[in-house]
Design a protein around this motif. Structure first.
Motif, PDB file in Angstrom:
ATOM      1  N   LEU B 180      29.978  27.358 -19.834  1.00  0.00           N
ATOM      2  CA  LEU B 180      29.352  26.047 -19.639  1.00  0.00           C
ATOM      3  C   LEU B 180      27.851  26.209 -19.424  1.00  0.00           C
ATOM      4  O   LEU B 180      27.037  25.464 -20.002  1.00  0.00           O
ATOM      5  CB  LEU B 180      30.000  25.350 -18.434  1.00  0.00           C
ATOM      6  CG  LEU B 180      29.590  23.903 -18.234  1.00  0.00           C
ATOM      7  CD1 LEU B 180      30.038  23.060 -19.403  1.00  0.00           C
ATOM      8  CD2 LEU B 180      30.184  23.354 -16.945  1.00  0.00           C
ATOM      9  N   SER B 587      36.553  27.863  -3.350  1.00  0.00           N
ATOM     10  CA  SER B 587      37.971  27.536  -3.416  1.00  0.00           C
ATOM     11  C   SER B 587      38.712  28.288  -4.499  1.00  0.00           C
ATOM     12  O   SER B 587      39.928  28.185  -4.573  1.00  0.00           O
ATOM     13  CB  SER B 587      38.125  26.041  -3.653  1.00  0.00           C
ATOM     14  OG  SER B 587      37.405  25.674  -4.812  1.00  0.00           O
ATOM     15  N   HIS B 589      38.664  27.501  -7.555  1.00  0.00           N
ATOM     16  CA  HIS B 589      39.118  26.437  -8.443  1.00  0.00           C
ATOM     17  C   HIS B 589      38.005  26.152  -9.449  1.00  0.00           C
ATOM     18  O   HIS B 589      36.914  25.734  -9.073  1.00  0.00           O
ATOM     19  CB  HIS B 589      39.435  25.201  -7.602  1.00  0.00           C
ATOM     20  CG  HIS B 589      40.131  24.129  -8.376  1.00  0.00           C
ATOM     21  ND1 HIS B 589      39.549  23.498  -9.444  1.00  0.00           N
ATOM     22  CD2 HIS B 589      41.358  23.575  -8.238  1.00  0.00           C
ATOM     23  CE1 HIS B 589      40.402  22.601  -9.929  1.00  0.00           C
ATOM     24  NE2 HIS B 589      41.506  22.635  -9.211  1.00  0.00           N
ATOM     25  N   GLY B 591      37.498  23.816 -11.532  1.00  0.00           N
ATOM     26  CA  GLY B 591      37.000  22.445 -11.561  1.00  0.00           C
ATOM     27  C   GLY B 591      35.940  22.201 -10.500  1.00  0.00           C
ATOM     28  O   GLY B 591      34.910  21.564 -10.754  1.00  0.00           O
ATOM     29  N   VAL B 594      32.686  23.698 -11.587  1.00  0.00           N
ATOM     30  CA  VAL B 594      31.990  22.895 -12.606  1.00  0.00           C
ATOM     31  C   VAL B 594      31.262  21.732 -11.937  1.00  0.00           C
ATOM     32  O   VAL B 594      30.115  21.414 -12.285  1.00  0.00           O
ATOM     33  CB  VAL B 594      32.986  22.398 -13.669  1.00  0.00           C
ATOM     34  CG1 VAL B 594      32.333  21.377 -14.577  1.00  0.00           C
ATOM     35  CG2 VAL B 594      33.503  23.565 -14.488  1.00  0.00           C
ATOM     36  N   ALA B 595      31.905  21.107 -10.951  1.00  0.00           N
ATOM     37  CA  ALA B 595      31.240  20.015 -10.229  1.00  0.00           C
ATOM     38  C   ALA B 595      29.987  20.533  -9.537  1.00  0.00           C
ATOM     39  O   ALA B 595      28.928  19.877  -9.553  1.00  0.00           O
ATOM     40  CB  ALA B 595      32.210  19.412  -9.221  1.00  0.00           C
ATOM     41  N   PHE B 597      28.225  23.008 -10.501  1.00  0.00           N
ATOM     42  CA  PHE B 597      27.246  23.277 -11.558  1.00  0.00           C
ATOM     43  C   PHE B 597      26.447  22.018 -11.869  1.00  0.00           C
ATOM     44  O   PHE B 597      25.208  22.047 -11.943  1.00  0.00           O
ATOM     45  CB  PHE B 597      27.973  23.797 -12.801  1.00  0.00           C
ATOM     46  CG  PHE B 597      27.112  23.852 -14.026  1.00  0.00           C
ATOM     47  CD1 PHE B 597      26.198  24.872 -14.198  1.00  0.00           C
ATOM     48  CD2 PHE B 597      27.201  22.863 -15.000  1.00  0.00           C
ATOM     49  CE1 PHE B 597      25.392  24.912 -15.322  1.00  0.00           C
ATOM     50  CE2 PHE B 597      26.398  22.901 -16.127  1.00  0.00           C
ATOM     51  CZ  PHE B 597      25.492  23.927 -16.282  1.00  0.00           C
ATOM     52  N   LEU B 598      27.165  20.892 -12.018  1.00  0.00           N
ATOM     53  CA  LEU B 598      26.453  19.646 -12.333  1.00  0.00           C
ATOM     54  C   LEU B 598      25.521  19.263 -11.189  1.00  0.00           C
ATOM     55  O   LEU B 598      24.381  18.840 -11.405  1.00  0.00           O
ATOM     56  CB  LEU B 598      27.458  18.524 -12.599  1.00  0.00           C
ATOM     57  CG  LEU B 598      28.192  18.628 -13.933  1.00  0.00           C
ATOM     58  CD1 LEU B 598      29.183  17.500 -14.075  1.00  0.00           C
ATOM     59  CD2 LEU B 598      27.203  18.597 -15.079  1.00  0.00           C
TER      60      LEU B 598
END
Lengths: 123, 609
Positions: B180, B587, B589, B591, B594-595, B597-598
């Protein structure tokens, strides 16, 4: 109508690219299935294709293949970005294949493909 | 043969070796595959060191336009490899570390499946080619390609033991987050191409400089996206989450490469892109970049140091210490001057040797006892005094004991960045070095109380902590009864290298020159595009100072004191309450990462604006 249409066409590809990237990220962040997550990563990557092709677009341009077009006789779209996108697609295929093979192994070893249930690595 | 003609060979030699090993690996016996791997990585190391020696004093930077596609009138679509001293030095460091890692893995790895003897050394050589290419390229899109090449190979190497549960999970997280980041960087590269019509670093910089003025939103967006992608690789907070998960599960020789040099290449990329593209009058103001790098650097250093101290899984402990040191490197780069950059150059060299040696010692524990857990190994490694000594020396070097290269680099960064940076560096060194020394005291000396083992450890059954218990050894035939010589000699040599970084005066002078050339925006453009020699670098080379030595000794003393204090206290049955939120952030995890990262991209953009 024509002018508005041109302007809309001018911004639209960039908006689509941004939308695709953000939607891919949203899908990755909320995914409940690793195969779905790998697909979301591919969506993120699709945004790079759209952006690069939009950058290389020329109004009225044709494909930059000079077998039947005399160079200079009519506008062509930018061939550089097309080369970049081709490279990008190759990279994407590699990454996706590797990720999917890892997902297969995760399914075998963890008996799940739900990222919420993978809890081996914490803290 | 000019030095410039050598540059493509530094990338091509390991790549050819990888192709050969993959192609002929089915027929090769195992030791032949290992010898071939060492020959090709060593050959590339010799080429890189030779090129470095030949260019040390000379200007201009050697630049090779691959296939002869030179630019005409400053424009062109050719791809250039640039042998500037920092890039060449990193290529040399990569090659030497790869050689060390292959030597460490010599006959040590679990027997590969029949007819796959070439796959492991082949992958490592491909990793080397990707990293060398990334260090040498002068083209932004090419940098992305090499970035992805080293990324993909690193994911595969991390998940090399595909039949086990943890490695495949860590590799997947590593791959998702880093890919990503790579795509974000590519979006930024696309924006830069849209603005300038160029892909070469020097050409983009020259085009931007032709229109001086404040940065517009497009330029800020491009910088943010490219920097975010590279900072993911560099494991800066909040892009760092993948690192500990990947390092905890990767085979030990791969950890040596990931921590020793791949993470630092992310930092190199960030600084390289800033200096060549954005540092001119048409780029991003220095104050904004300084602010962004400094904030991320301080956060990274503090979070990494705290998380490092909290670990009991030795590989995760070392991974978080890499995060903490990345923060210090970022603080040094944020000074945006040759002095701080020179300090970072020395620090990276010293850190690579020390960290790789520490991972090598941890690998010995893993293969001897099937565990990398600080509490489970309590006192069991008393029989390995040599490894224990190396591990402790590594801890002292990490804490900044003069005259190790880490201490020298840290002292120079402290001086360049100012007084508060000294406090930060001392704190980070004391915490990370102290954590390593604490583990050494427990594992190799058996000091302190044992963990209350009767109750379930806090890492099991839904706890927030990863223990290092019951790891699969990586050696063939299960646990080692005798430690092979290579596994003990390699860390000793690496530590000696880190010591040499601090002791050799020639290296200090070379680092000073390299940093001056690295931070010279105009000189790079003139040299790559027009072959004009850059003016000789001014300024005194980085050197030891009395204050730097004192701070280094203080940090070492603090680290020892922290380690002793931690060992003397009884082991708490449960983790302290204030650490729980921090642990929950990490965690495991994808996902969540990725959060983050944003969020990180948003913060970075806000800092640059």
């Amino acid at each position: 109508m024509n002018a508005i249409g041109e302007n809309a066409m001018g911004v639209l590809p960039y908006a689509v690219a941004g939308w695709l990237f953000l939607m891919g990220c949203y899908g990755l962040a909320t995914s409940r299935n690793l195969i779905h997550a790998v697909g979301c990563l591919a969506v993120c990557q699709a945004s790079t294709y759209v952006l690069l092709l939009a950058i290389g677009y020329r109004r009225g341009g044709t494909a930059p293949v000079f077998s039947d077009v005399t160079p200079g006789s009519r506008p062509v779209v930018d061939p550089v970005v097309q080369a970049l996108v081709l490279t990008d697609i190759v990279i994407g295929a590699t990454v996706t294949a590797l990720l999917l093979s890892l997902v297969i192994q995760i399914a075998k070893r963890h008996r799940t493909v739900d990222p919420d249930e993978l809890s081996e690595l914490r803290g | 043969m000019s030095v410039a003609r050598l540059l493509p060979l530094i990338v091509a030699v390991p790549m050819f070796g990888a192709a050969l090993l993959v192609g002929a690996g089915r027929r090769l016996p195992r030791h032949a595959a290992e010898v071939l791997g060492c020959v090709f990585s060593g050959g590339a190391a010799a080429l890189a060191l030779g090129a470095l020696a030949a260019t040390s004093g000379a200007a201009p930077r050697p630049a090779e336009w691959v296939g002869g596609w030179r630019p005409r009138h400053g424009a062109g679509v050719g791809i250039v490899l640039v042998g500037d001293p920092v890039g060449l030095g990193l290529a040399a460091l990569v090659s030497v570390l790869v050689l060390a890692s292959l030597a460490y893995a010599w006959r040590y790895f679990d027997e590969p499946p029949p007819r796959h003897a070439g796959s492991y050394p082949g992958l490592v050589l491909l990793f080397q080619a990707g990293m060398c290419g990334f260090a040498l390229t002068g083209d932004l899109f090419n940098a992305f390609v090499f970035f992805e090449l080293m990324g993909v190979v690193a994911y595969a190497l991390t998940g090399y033991r595909v039949e086990e549960a943890r490695p495949v999970q860590g590799a997947l997280i590593f791959a998702l987050v880093n890919s990503l980041g790579g795509y974000a960087a590519l979006l930024g590269i696309g924006l830069l191409y849209a603005r300038t019509g160029e892909l070469g670093l020097a050409q983009i910089g020259a085009r931007l400089d032709a229109h001086p003025g404040g940065p517009d939103p497009l330029l800020v967006a491009a910088f943010t996206l490219v920097a975010a992608g590279l900072l993911v690789k560099a494991a800066a907070v909040p892009f760092h989450f993948w690192l500990a998960d990947a390092h905890a599960v990767a085979p030990t020789p791969v950890c040596m490469l990931l921590s020793g040099v791949m993470v630092e290449l992310g930092l190199y990329g960030t600084a390289r892109v800033y200096w060549t593209v954005f540092a001119g009058p048409g780029g991003i103001p220095g104050a904004a970049v300084h602010r962004a790098l400094l904030v991320l650097g301080v956060l990274t250093a503090l979070l990494g140091a705290v998380m490092c101290w909290l670990q009991r899984h030795l590989k995760r402990l070392l991974a978080y210490s890499t995060v903490a040191h990345t923060g210090v490197f970022l603080v040094g780069l944020a000074t945006l001057g040759p002095r701080g950059t020179g300090g970072v150059v020395l620090y990276v060299l010293g850190h690579a040797g020390v960290k790789a040696a520490l991972f090598a010692c941890t690998g010995v524990l893993l293969d001897r006892y099937g565990s990398v857990d600080e509490h489970q190994l309590h006192g069991r490694a008393r029989e390995l005094p040599w490894v224990g000594g190396l591990f402790a020396v590594g801890g002292l070097a990490l804490a900044g004991l003069p005259p190790f290269g880490t201490a020298l680099g840290k002292a120079v960064v402290e001086e360049a960045a100012g007084g508060w940076a000294t406090a930060l560096c001392v704190a980070v060194s004391a915490a990370t070095g102290g954590a390593v020394l604490r583990a050494a005291a427990r594992v190799f000396l058996g000091l302190g109380a044992r963990h209350p083992a009767d109750a379930p450890a806090p890492g099991e059954e839904g706890g927030e902590e990863t223990t290092g218990k019951d790891e699969e050894p990586e050696t063939r035939g299960g646990l080692l009864s005798r430690i092979p010589d290579t596994m003990q000699v390699v860390p000793a040599v690496l530590l000696a290298g880190a010591l040499a970084v601090g002791l050799l005066p020639g290296l200090r002078a070379a680092a000073g020159r390299a940093a001056a050339a690295f931070t010279d925006h105009r000189g790079y453009t003139a040299s790559v595009l027009h072959g004009v020699p850059a003016p000789p670098a001014a300024g005194e080379p980085p050197d030891w100072s009395a204050a730097g030595i004192l701070w280094g000794l203080l940090a070492t003393a603090l680290a020892v004191a922290l380690a002793l204090a931690a060992v003397r206290r009884p082991v708490p049955r449960e983790a302290a309450r204030w650490t729980v939120p921090l642990r929950r952030l990490h965690s495991g995890h994808a996902g969540d990462y990725v959060a983050w990262f944003l969020a990180g991209v948003t913060v970075l953009a806000a800092l640059v604006l």
